[in-house]
Design an enzyme around this catalytic site. Structure first.
Site, PDB file in Angstrom:
ATOM      1  N   ASP A   1     -17.431 -16.698  49.534  1.00 21.61           N
ATOM      2  CA  ASP A   1     -16.715 -15.433  49.700  1.00 21.61           C
ATOM      3  C   ASP A   1     -15.527 -15.685  50.616  1.00 21.61           C
ATOM      4  O   ASP A   1     -15.691 -16.071  51.771  1.00 21.61           O
ATOM      5  CB  ASP A   1     -17.650 -14.383  50.311  1.00 21.61           C
ATOM      6  CG  ASP A   1     -17.116 -12.966  50.146  1.00 21.61           C
ATOM      7  OD1 ASP A   1     -16.019 -12.807  49.576  1.00 21.61           O
ATOM      8  OD2 ASP A   1     -17.792 -12.025  50.602  1.00 21.61           O
TER       9      ASP A   1
ATOM     10  N   ASP B   1     -12.140 -13.140  44.641  1.00 17.96           N
ATOM     11  CA  ASP B   1     -12.336 -13.931  45.864  1.00 17.96           C
ATOM     12  C   ASP B   1     -13.798 -14.306  46.118  1.00 17.96           C
ATOM     13  O   ASP B   1     -14.171 -14.614  47.245  1.00 17.96           O
ATOM     14  CB  ASP B   1     -11.793 -13.182  47.078  1.00 17.96           C
ATOM     15  CG  ASP B   1     -12.517 -11.868  47.342  1.00 17.96           C
ATOM     16  OD1 ASP B   1     -13.218 -11.379  46.434  1.00 17.96           O
ATOM     17  OD2 ASP B   1     -12.383 -11.334  48.456  1.00 17.96           O
ATOM     18  N   GLU B   2     -14.617 -14.307  45.081  1.00 23.01           N
ATOM     19  CA  GLU B   2     -16.056 -14.486  45.286  1.00 23.01           C
ATOM     20  C   GLU B   2     -16.671 -15.192  44.086  1.00 23.01           C
ATOM     21  O   GLU B   2     -16.299 -14.941  42.942  1.00 23.01           O
ATOM     22  CB  GLU B   2     -16.694 -13.108  45.492  1.00 23.01           C
ATOM     23  CG  GLU B   2     -18.185 -13.097  45.703  1.00 23.01           C
ATOM     24  CD  GLU B   2     -18.725 -11.675  45.786  1.00 23.01           C
ATOM     25  OE1 GLU B   2     -19.938 -11.539  45.972  1.00 23.01           O
ATOM     26  OE2 GLU B   2     -17.935 -10.707  45.643  1.00 23.01           O
TER      27      GLU B   2
END
Length: 419
Positions: free
Chosen positions: A29, A123-124
């Site tokens: 993350d 973003d993960e």
């Protein structure tokens, strides 16, 4: 790791141990991703409260720095509320296109470690390193090297949870933030989970939490201690899933490619819109934006979604399965326009937000897409690809569909696009 992070975990995490055998599931993350990307070109704001989002009218917070979060600011909060909590925060408007570029750089680096990852947002991602251990070393070493490489290549930091399952890895990455990594050895899984509040489990919202509280279940360990059959009887299939999560077990495996990956865009109007022609104009503009991104990824969409939010915040959605896959704005628009018109006729209220989503993505090269029989020889995809070439040279705002060139009614205020 800070004392606050230790407190959130419910104990001294150093007691969990260092044996990473079998802990081959990572949850990566990025730390305050949107803010961090913006700060790369604004180093003078480092260490200060920073908010990325739209400031005018109905603007919302896209992302907040950790310094701003200390004042209670969080993503999706109305900007007016955020500024009342932290009036001295620096506000930066979203840089559309910049985030997906950095996201691509990050996950290109992940792909060099292993192809077995599932990107769940810009973003993960979940990363299964079981096939990489023999080549690159144990999971903790793989994680350390990956985080170092991401920071060296992009200037961005990532936090990573290392565990034996997705649910535990995700909880671990949260407790590793910011700029850290946390291993939960397989033998320490229950010790890690038990002290956490029940709402820490993914899938436990306010309503579910209240239901658990009625039965005295306030910690993950409380749920783990009950019988699974009871959890299923009281809370249904969701109860079975959460009971397994409370034991650190995933309910299903991880696909190598995310089948529900989608590309979307939405627009919040400054004032509620009643006029159908204005709604159709915005639908075409959004279709153009999404189609451009679908083509840029070398994909075609097999299903489409429409998001239609009324002035009273009632949100309606419609999903359409296409007869043939597409990467064209005009086809996306034509497929969704009847659904939008029907909603307009059924709900005689002003529209606050309009959004579209392209899903069921597949590679263009293997899609078998052909020109439609009613498509003119030099129109359709050929024309839209020509627009792409112009945009690539002069910028995305330089040219658009001919019918989009009339004066815009609103200045766009969107949240982050979902990739």
């Amino acid at each position: 790791m800070s004392r606050k992070q230790l407190a959130r975990s419910g104990g001294d995490l150093s007691r969990l141990g260092t044996d990473d055998t079998g802990a081959t599931m990572l949850h990566l993350d990025m730390d305050s991703f949107f803010v961090s990307v913006e700060l790369l070109s604004r180093p003078e704001f480092l260490g200060r409260p920073v908010i990325v989002g739209g400031r005018s009218g109905r603007g919302v917070v896209v992302s907040a720095s950790y310094e701003a979060r200390e004042f209670g600011v969080h993503a999706a909060m109305p900007m007016g509320r955020a500024m009342s909590l932290c009036p001295f925060a620096e506000v930066i408007p979203p840089s559309h296109g910049l985030y997906s570029s950095y996201s691509q750089k990050v996950f290109d680096l992940v792909g060099e470690v292993t192809p077995d990852f599932q990107q769940v947002s810009v973003d993960e991602a979940y990363i299964d390193v079981s096939a990489a251990v023999r080549r690159l070393g144990p999971p903790v070493l793989i994680t350390s090297k990956l985080r170092t490489e991401i920071e060296a290549q992009t200037g961005l930091s990532a936090s990573v949870g290392i565990a034996g399952s997705r649910v535990v890895a995700k909880l671990a990455s949260t407790r590793a933030k910011p700029h850290g990594q946390l291993l939960v050895p397989l033998s320490a899984t229950q010790e890690f989970l038990d002290p956490m509040p029940i709402e820490a489990l993914p899938g436990v919202g306010e309503k579910t939490k209240e239901g658990f509280f009625r039965y005295g279940i306030r910690l993950i360990g409380d749920l783990a201690a009950v019988d699974e059959a009871w959890a299923g009887r009281v809370f249904g299939a969701h109860g079975h899933h959460l009971w397994r999560s409370a034991h650190g077990l995933d309910s299903h495996g991880m696909d190598r490619q995310v089948k529900d990956r989608s590309i979307s865009a939405e627009h919040t109007f400054n004032d509620d819109v009643w006029d159908l022609s204005q709604l159709e104009h915005e639908l075409l503009r959004l279709a153009d934006k999404v189609a451009h991104r679908v083509r840029a990824d070398g994909k075609v969409a097999t299903t489409l979604g429409l998001k239609y939010r009324l002035a009273d915040f009632t949100t309606l959605s419609r999903s359409i399965t296409l007869d043939a896959p597409t990467d064209l704005a005009r086809e996306i628009y034509e497929a969704l326009r009847p659904a939008m018109r029907n909603l307009r006729e059924q709900k005689s209220k002003g529209v606050r937000l309009l959004g579209i989503r392209a899903a069921g993505l597949m590679d263009f090269a293997v899609s078998g897409r052909q020109a439609r029989l009613d498509e003119a020889e030099h129109s359709g995809r050929e024309a839209e690809v020509a627009l792409d070439d112009v945009r690539k040279k002069f910028g995305t705002a330089s040219i658009s569909q001919a019918s989009l060139l009339r004066k815009r009614h609103d200045h766009e205020n969107t949240g982050p696009d979902h990739v």
